[in-house]
Design a protein around this motif. Structure first.
Motif, PDB file in Angstrom:
ATOM      1  N   GLN A   1      11.127  30.482  49.619  1.00  0.00           N
ATOM      2  CA  GLN A   1      10.495  31.655  50.224  1.00  0.00           C
ATOM      3  C   GLN A   1      11.551  32.573  50.830  1.00  0.00           C
ATOM      4  N   SER A   2      12.368  33.153  49.967  1.00  0.00           N
ATOM      5  CA  SER A   2      13.436  34.038  50.425  1.00  0.00           C
ATOM      6  C   SER A   2      12.904  35.447  50.654  1.00  0.00           C
ATOM      7  N   ASN A   3      13.213  36.019  51.817  1.00  0.00           N
ATOM      8  CA  ASN A   3      12.811  37.397  52.099  1.00  0.00           C
ATOM      9  C   ASN A   3      13.828  38.398  51.579  1.00  0.00           C
ATOM     10  N   SER A   4      15.042  37.926  51.303  1.00  0.00           N
ATOM     11  CA  SER A   4      16.081  38.823  50.793  1.00  0.00           C
ATOM     12  C   SER A   4      15.979  39.010  49.291  1.00  0.00           C
ATOM     13  N   ASP A   5      15.394  38.034  48.595  1.00  0.00           N
ATOM     14  CA  ASP A   5      15.229  38.125  47.140  1.00  0.00           C
ATOM     15  C   ASP A   5      13.795  37.740  46.788  1.00  0.00           C
ATOM     16  N   ARG A   6      12.915  38.724  46.793  1.00  0.00           N
ATOM     17  CA  ARG A   6      11.511  38.456  46.498  1.00  0.00           C
ATOM     18  C   ARG A   6      11.225  38.448  44.990  1.00  0.00           C
ATOM     19  N   ARG A   7      12.204  38.825  44.186  1.00  0.00           N
ATOM     20  CA  ARG A   7      12.021  38.763  42.732  1.00  0.00           C
ATOM     21  C   ARG A   7      12.455  37.376  42.258  1.00  0.00           C
ATOM     22  N   ASN A   8      11.716  36.378  42.675  1.00  0.00           N
ATOM     23  CA  ASN A   8      12.066  35.017  42.267  1.00  0.00           C
ATOM     24  C   ASN A   8      10.803  34.252  41.886  1.00  0.00           C
ATOM     25  N   ARG A   9      10.982  32.978  41.549  1.00  0.00           N
ATOM     26  CA  ARG A   9       9.875  32.175  41.035  1.00  0.00           C
ATOM     27  C   ARG A   9       8.829  31.882  42.104  1.00  0.00           C
ATOM     28  N   PHE A  10       9.283  31.657  43.330  1.00  0.00           N
ATOM     29  CA  PHE A  10       8.333  31.378  44.407  1.00  0.00           C
ATOM     30  C   PHE A  10       7.354  32.533  44.581  1.00  0.00           C
ATOM     31  N   TRP A  11       7.872  33.744  44.696  1.00  0.00           N
ATOM     32  CA  TRP A  11       7.009  34.896  44.974  1.00  0.00           C
ATOM     33  C   TRP A  11       6.155  35.268  43.770  1.00  0.00           C
ATOM     34  N   LEU A  12       6.678  35.021  42.565  1.00  0.00           N
ATOM     35  CA  LEU A  12       5.889  35.340  41.375  1.00  0.00           C
ATOM     36  C   LEU A  12       4.621  34.490  41.331  1.00  0.00           C
ATOM     37  N   ILE A  13       4.767  33.166  41.479  1.00  0.00           N
ATOM     38  CA  ILE A  13       3.569  32.327  41.405  1.00  0.00           C
ATOM     39  C   ILE A  13       2.734  32.473  42.672  1.00  0.00           C
ATOM     40  N   ASN A  14       3.353  32.762  43.789  1.00  0.00           N
ATOM     41  CA  ASN A  14       2.589  32.998  45.013  1.00  0.00           C
ATOM     42  C   ASN A  14       1.642  34.177  44.831  1.00  0.00           C
ATOM     43  N   ASP A  15       2.155  35.281  44.277  1.00  0.00           N
ATOM     44  CA  ASP A  15       1.327  36.472  44.081  1.00  0.00           C
ATOM     45  C   ASP A  15       0.258  36.243  43.022  1.00  0.00           C
ATOM     46  N   ILE A  16       0.603  35.511  41.963  1.00  0.00           N
ATOM     47  CA  ILE A  16      -0.354  35.284  40.879  1.00  0.00           C
ATOM     48  C   ILE A  16      -1.439  34.289  41.283  1.00  0.00           C
ATOM     49  N   TYR A  17      -1.042  33.213  41.930  1.00  0.00           N
ATOM     50  CA  TYR A  17      -1.943  32.071  42.102  1.00  0.00           C
ATOM     51  C   TYR A  17      -2.498  31.905  43.510  1.00  0.00           C
ATOM     52  N   SER A  18      -1.683  32.196  44.520  1.00  0.00           N
ATOM     53  CA  SER A  18      -2.071  31.872  45.891  1.00  0.00           C
ATOM     54  C   SER A  18      -2.558  33.060  46.695  1.00  0.00           C
ATOM     55  N   SER A  19      -2.101  34.254  46.361  1.00  0.00           N
ATOM     56  CA  SER A  19      -2.402  35.418  47.185  1.00  0.00           C
ATOM     57  C   SER A  19      -3.755  36.031  46.829  1.00  0.00           C
ATOM     58  N   SER A  20      -4.595  36.211  47.838  1.00  0.00           N
ATOM     59  CA  SER A  20      -5.877  36.886  47.614  1.00  0.00           C
ATOM     60  C   SER A  20      -5.689  38.380  47.414  1.00  0.00           C
ATOM     61  N   VAL A  21      -4.585  38.926  47.935  1.00  0.00           N
ATOM     62  CA  VAL A  21      -4.322  40.366  47.808  1.00  0.00           C
ATOM     63  C   VAL A  21      -4.119  40.761  46.355  1.00  0.00           C
ATOM     64  N   TYR A  22      -3.366  39.934  45.617  1.00  0.00           N
ATOM     65  CA  TYR A  22      -2.993  40.303  44.251  1.00  0.00           C
ATOM     66  C   TYR A  22      -3.866  39.661  43.185  1.00  0.00           C
ATOM     67  N   SER A  23      -4.883  38.916  43.590  1.00  0.00           N
ATOM     68  CA  SER A  23      -5.732  38.249  42.603  1.00  0.00           C
ATOM     69  C   SER A  23      -6.432  39.256  41.686  1.00  0.00           C
TER      70      SER A  23
END
Length: 299
Positions: free
Chosen positions: A182-204
């Motif tokens: 969960q890096s805030n300096s590099d949000r273009r990574n694997r954690f944030w990609l699957i977080n936005d796709i799968y876990s985030s209600s905002v981007y669902s």
């Protein structure tokens, strides 16, 4: 012997139907300082076999149904002991019904991948534990690719594959390797990609946009263009709404990286009122490409 040959043929036929991916791995090793470049040929073969030679789903795929993609690997640094630093560009396409056209589903740049490659050593993978940084990354993008493809044919059809990708990230975080956390300096990574796709209600809602844009949009364009454009417009509205709620999310960026050029071409034949709203929405979501989108307003 003939019976054995027939059985082997049937087994091989079934195996080929069950394989879902048809990926090409391209390795750019110009920046590496290795004299022996044969290792990159072996790397390409090994990675392609891992992606294309196994079953990722329980469904049967005919050869022409396999999901096509490219894995573009740029080696930034290499050592003689088999350690590599690289960036990865992942691209996947999907056919459009009734045409010879293939539409880009994913165009994602992964900027930070470090791994060890040993020649002739099999690449092992386990969904429930981290074994190495090669199989985890390849399996992660295999499931992302299949999930987005399924989403484009059925509303939220990729759930089970995104669940696997999420498990891979959770397991890989324990390794401390770059790109999984969960890096805030590099949000273009694997954690944030699957977080936005799968876990985030905002981007669902962007997952709903994938279905509307492709199955209810592009696939209908030759049959009912008016309905198709309306559905594609609604898809873009959903992306804009997600971006308004939380700007510059990686899933929003990934959608626009894949669809931006296509939208600026496909909507040239849409009615002006639809083009006008599309441009307004795109200027909010992707203002850096305003000039490209404003071309849609020219008659």
């Amino acid at each position: 012997m003939r019976k054995i040959a027939v059985i082997l043929f049937l087994l091989l036929s079934f195996s080929s139907q069950a394989q879902e991916l048809n990926f090409t791995v391209i390795i750019n090793s110009e920046r590496s300082n290795l004299q022996n470049t044969d290792i990159f040929n072996q790397m390409k073969t090994s990675f392609e076999q891992f992606l294309n030679g196994r079953s990722w789903t329980s469904n049967e795929f005919r050869p022409e149904e396999r999901i096509k993609g490219n894995l573009l690997i740029t080696i930034n640094e290499a050592t003689t002991v088999g350690s590599f630093s690289a960036t990865v560009q992942v691209q996947t396409v999907r056919p459009v019904y009734g045409t010879n056209y293939e539409t880009l589903l994913l165009n994602f740049a992964d900027r930070n991948w470090n791994f060890e490659f040993i020649e002739s050593q099999p690449i092992e993978f386990n969904r429930f534990t981290f074994l190495n940084n090669i199989s985890s990354l390849l399996a992660f993008y295999a499931n992302i690719a299949i999930g987005l493809d399924y989403d484009s044919f059925e509303s939220r059809g990729g759930n089970s594959f995104f669940a696997v990708a999420n498990d891979i990230v959770n397991n890989a975080q324990q390794s401390g390797r770059a790109g999984w956390g969960q890096s805030n300096s590099d949000r273009r990574n694997r954690f944030w990609l699957i977080n936005d796709i799968y876990s985030s209600s905002v981007y669902s809602s962007i997952r709903d946009a994938y279905y509307l844009y492709h199955r209810q949009g592009l696939d209908l364009l030759q049959i009912d263009s008016e309905k198709a454009y309306q559905n594609m417009l609604e898809a873009i509205r959903l992306v804009a709404e997600a971006n308004k709620a939380q700007p510059n999310g990686i899933f929003t960026i990934a959608f626009m990286d894949a669809k931006g050029d296509e939208i600026s071409k496909i909507f040239k034949n849409a009615p002006m009122e639809i083009r006008t709203e599309v441009v307004e929405l795109l200027l909010e979501v992707d203002p850096n490409n305003a000039r490209k989108y404003n071309e849609l307003l020219k008659s």
